[in-house]
Design an enzyme around this catalytic site. Structure first.
Site, PDB file in Angstrom:
ATOM      1  NE  ARG A   1       4.140  -4.743  -9.963  1.00 47.66           N
ATOM      2  CZ  ARG A   1       3.198  -4.495 -10.873  1.00 47.66           C
ATOM      3  NH1 ARG A   1       3.412  -4.805 -12.139  1.00 47.66           N
ATOM      4  NH2 ARG A   1       2.055  -3.948 -10.527  1.00 47.66           N
TER       5      ARG A   1
ATOM      6  CG  HIS B   1       2.235  -5.257   6.826  1.00 48.48           C
ATOM      7  ND1 HIS B   1       2.080  -4.053   6.185  1.00 48.48           N
ATOM      8  CD2 HIS B   1       3.368  -5.813   6.317  1.00 48.48           C
ATOM      9  CE1 HIS B   1       3.077  -3.879   5.324  1.00 48.48           C
ATOM     10  NE2 HIS B   1       3.869  -4.920   5.387  1.00 48.48           N
TER      11      HIS B   1
ATOM     12  CB  SER C   1      -0.928   0.017   1.224  1.00 49.66           C
ATOM     13  OG  SER C   1      -1.831  -1.054   1.191  1.00 49.66           O
TER      14      SER C   1
ATOM     15  CB  THR D   1       4.855  -0.155   3.553  1.00 54.08           C
ATOM     16  OG1 THR D   1       3.592  -0.817   3.444  1.00 54.08           O
ATOM     17  CG2 THR D   1       5.275  -0.131   5.009  1.00 54.08           C
TER      18      THR D   1
END
Length: 299
Positions: free
Chosen positions: A262, A103, A54, A56
């Site tokens: 990514r 998390h 998300s 992080t």
């Protein structure tokens, strides 16, 4: 009848999964939960809560820069301050104010969090983008201690999505995660969380950085927000994480992998989900939202 953990492993998770308080967790972390609720905290601890993928790393670096008051990268990777991964002794060595990321669900957090009213920033991302990014990561990531020839998840995208949306992945359901953190103020008597959307950070990062800084009572000159936003752009942060930051807390990846960084885009899920998959995902998300009486936008 199979447990959620057993379903996850049958679908392709190449690590041992177990059930901890009704949530799927990696067995390697299971012992940490025995003392998690009694973990010692400090009054000035700052927490970054996210569901995996998300944003992080992005948000953690931003919070470090806000606290430092300047656009300089933290020495270590954010894994150095991962609440449920590091030992109490390791975290005790971190200099205050500690910026710890997690998390975990609210009900899994240390009890002192609510008593001390520590600051918590929660970053939420489009759940479908989280699913795609998670699949791409675990399909290339090598679990610590595992075989370098075996990725963390060995199944197909279809296999992954099926168990992901049913909460059969490590850390449980993304739907439950978002809903429980959205509901924190009701459950914990008005506890204030700074909720940030990944997509808003992509659109106007400097504004969201300023909002986080104000929540932390760490106001900075206006130009600093833009400087931090630039330093934490996808390109710059990727370079810093690979070429500048200490690699002590890095993890292993298969050769040729892009690692944690990514694409850093919003909306990439449209290139992965079929129409049927998207509709099923929406239905399950909306059902969870109705069950929790919370409206959570998908996009």
């Amino acid at each position: 009848m199979s447990t959620l953990a057993e379903r996850g492993m049958a679908a392709g998770w190449n690590i041992q999964l177990v059930m901890v308080d009704g949530v799927v967790e990696a067995e390697d972390f299971a012992d940490k939960f025995e003392t998690m609720k009694s973990r010692p905290l400090r009054e000035d601890d700052i927490f970054l809560a996210t569901y995996p993928k998300s944003g992080t790393h992005w948000a953690w670096e931003i919070l470090n820069m806000i606290v430092a008051g300047k656009a300089e990268y933290a020495k270590h990777w954010q894994n150095s301050a991962w609440l449920e991964y590091r030992t109490e002794e390791e975290l005790e060595e971190v200099t205050s104010p500690r910026i710890l990321h997690t998390h975990l669900l609210p009900r899994q957090m240390p009890e002192l969090l609510w008593q001390l009213e520590c600051k918590v920033v929660y970053v939420e991302r489009n759940a479908k983008d989280c699913a795609v990014s998670s699949f791409c990561q675990v399909s290339q990531q090598v679990w610590e201690g595992g075989s370098p020839q075996q990725s963390t998840f060995t199944g197909s995208w279809d296999d992954f999505l099926s168990v992901y949306q049913d909460g059969c992945a490590p850390l449980g359901s993304i739907f439950d995660h978002v809903n429980e953190w959205k509901n924190v103020s009701d459950v914990y008597d008005g506890f204030e969380v700074c909720s940030v959307k990944y997509e808003d950070m992509k659109q106007d990062c400097a504004t969201e950085i300023k909002r986080m800084a104000e929540y932390l009572d760490r106001h900075l000159p206006e130009e600093k927000y833009q400087e931090i936003a630039e330093a934490c752009s996808f390109k710059n942060l990727k370079h810093a994480s690979e070429k500048i930051k200490d690699q002590t807390f890095h993890v292993a990846w298969q050769e040729g992998s892009s690692g944690y960084f990514r694409k850093g885009q919003a909306g990439d899920w449209k290139n992965w989900f079929t129409v049927a998959q998207s509709e099923e995902f929406d239905q399950k998300y909306e059902l969870k939202c109705r069950e929790s009486a919370i409206k959570v936008p998908l996009c």
